[in-house]
Design an enzyme around this catalytic site. Structure first.
Site, PDB file in Angstrom:
ATOM      1  N   PRO A 153      28.380 134.840   5.132  1.00 28.06           N
ATOM      2  CA  PRO A 153      29.053 135.238   3.897  1.00 28.06           C
ATOM      3  C   PRO A 153      29.278 136.747   3.849  1.00 28.06           C
ATOM      4  O   PRO A 153      28.348 137.528   4.043  1.00 28.06           O
ATOM      5  CB  PRO A 153      28.067 134.788   2.815  1.00 28.06           C
ATOM      6  CG  PRO A 153      27.263 133.712   3.450  1.00 28.06           C
ATOM      7  CD  PRO A 153      27.136 134.115   4.881  1.00 28.06           C
ATOM      8  N   GLU A 154      30.524 137.148   3.629  1.00 26.65           N
ATOM      9  CA  GLU A 154      30.866 138.565   3.506  1.00 26.65           C
ATOM     10  C   GLU A 154      31.118 138.865   2.030  1.00 26.65           C
ATOM     11  O   GLU A 154      30.831 138.031   1.169  1.00 26.65           O
ATOM     12  CB  GLU A 154      32.077 138.880   4.387  1.00 26.65           C
ATOM     13  CG  GLU A 154      31.837 138.543   5.857  1.00 26.65           C
ATOM     14  CD  GLU A 154      33.028 138.823   6.763  1.00 26.65           C
ATOM     15  OE1 GLU A 154      33.811 139.739   6.457  1.00 26.65           O
ATOM     16  OE2 GLU A 154      33.182 138.121   7.788  1.00 26.65           O
TER      17      GLU A 154
END
Length: 273
Positions: free
Chosen positions: A2-3
């Site tokens: 997850p960014e």
């Protein structure tokens, strides 16, 4: 992993369900997934506290509790935070369950790299991983000048520099590739060659790509889901990431794939000379 757009989406979808709720109990299935503070265990610190706000810093989710305590959640490669309105039996890779006065939050992680750390809020920035993070790319304080100042000191490739969370917080493999493509900059070039004109283009590209990712509620290839278990749909808008060997959507040139900074990188040799 997850960014920024994915963590921001988790923050938004989770806040709807858990803000203002009290944590009644904590079930630790894999205790290593959490960290207490000094001599106090994680469960001892959080049970009975009320959730007052959810914030984000880069790729970190910050769950603010009353009495000045913060839970710093880092999803790493495969971590998830899911809300369930009713009791749900933990799945195979669920490591922590926060039992609220209404519903539950399950922290799961296939790879077991993610962590949730409890830390006093006043010490949150100074004495945690947050202390070394670069600027937030969607904040007004992030300008082309700030970007150039951060990159001009880096004697590494643009791809490596953008992946460095000390340079800029929140970008990972997906959005670094997409930003460099939109700016027309080769990921193989050295970051300290950035010109004034290119800093303006790259700054705009980073903000545009990240905001588009947030608007699409993230990119789901494998593990990422929001707090409701829903996928993001930014995958359909990707220009280069994950498309090595396919034609560029802009010029038709075959997209090339290479390894930079230990990560697979995809770029267009025509659009990113």
């Amino acid at each position: 992993m997850p960014e920024l757009p994915e963590v921001e989406t988790i923050r938004r979808t989770l806040a709807v369900h858990i803000k203002d709720l009290k944590i009644n109990d904590v079930k630790l299935i894999w205790p290593t997934a959490v960290c207490g503070w000094q001599d106090k265990a994680f469960a001892e610190l959080v049970i009975g506290r009320r959730i007052i706000e959810l914030d984000r810093r880069g790729k970190y989710l910050l769950i603010r509790l009353d009495e000045e305590l913060t839970l710093i959640a880092h999803m790493r490669m495969t971590g998830r935070l899911n809300y369930y309105a009713d009791h749900r039996e933990p799945e195979k890779h669920t490591h922590v369950v926060l039992q609220l006065e209404r519903g539950e939050v399950h922290f799961s992680d296939v790879r077991k790299f993610g962590r949730i750390q409890a830390i006093p809020t006043p010490l949150c920035v100074r004495e945690s991983s947050l202390s070394k993070l670069g600027p937030e790319p969607l904040e007004a304080e992030f300008t082309p000048e700030v970007l150039k100042d951060r990159l001009i000191k880096k004697k590494v490739t643009f791809k490596a520099a953008l992946l460095d969370q000390h340079v800029l917080a929140g970008l990972g493999n997906i959005y670094a590739d997409e930003s460099l493509f939109l700016a027309g900059i080769s990921p193989q070039r050295r970051a300290d060659t950035l010109s004034e004109e290119e800093s303006v283009k790259l700054h705009a590209a980073i903000k545009t790509v990240l905001q588009a990712g947030v608007d699409a509620q993230g990119t789901s290839f494998r593990d990422y889901r929001d707090a409701n278990g829903e996928k993001g749909w930014f995958e359909q808008d990707l220009q280069v990431y994950g498309r090595g060997g396919e034609p560029c959507k802009v010029c038709g040139q075959t997209l090339e794939r290479l390894r930079l900074a230990g990560r697979t990188t995809v770029y267009c040799p025509q659009c990113q000379k």
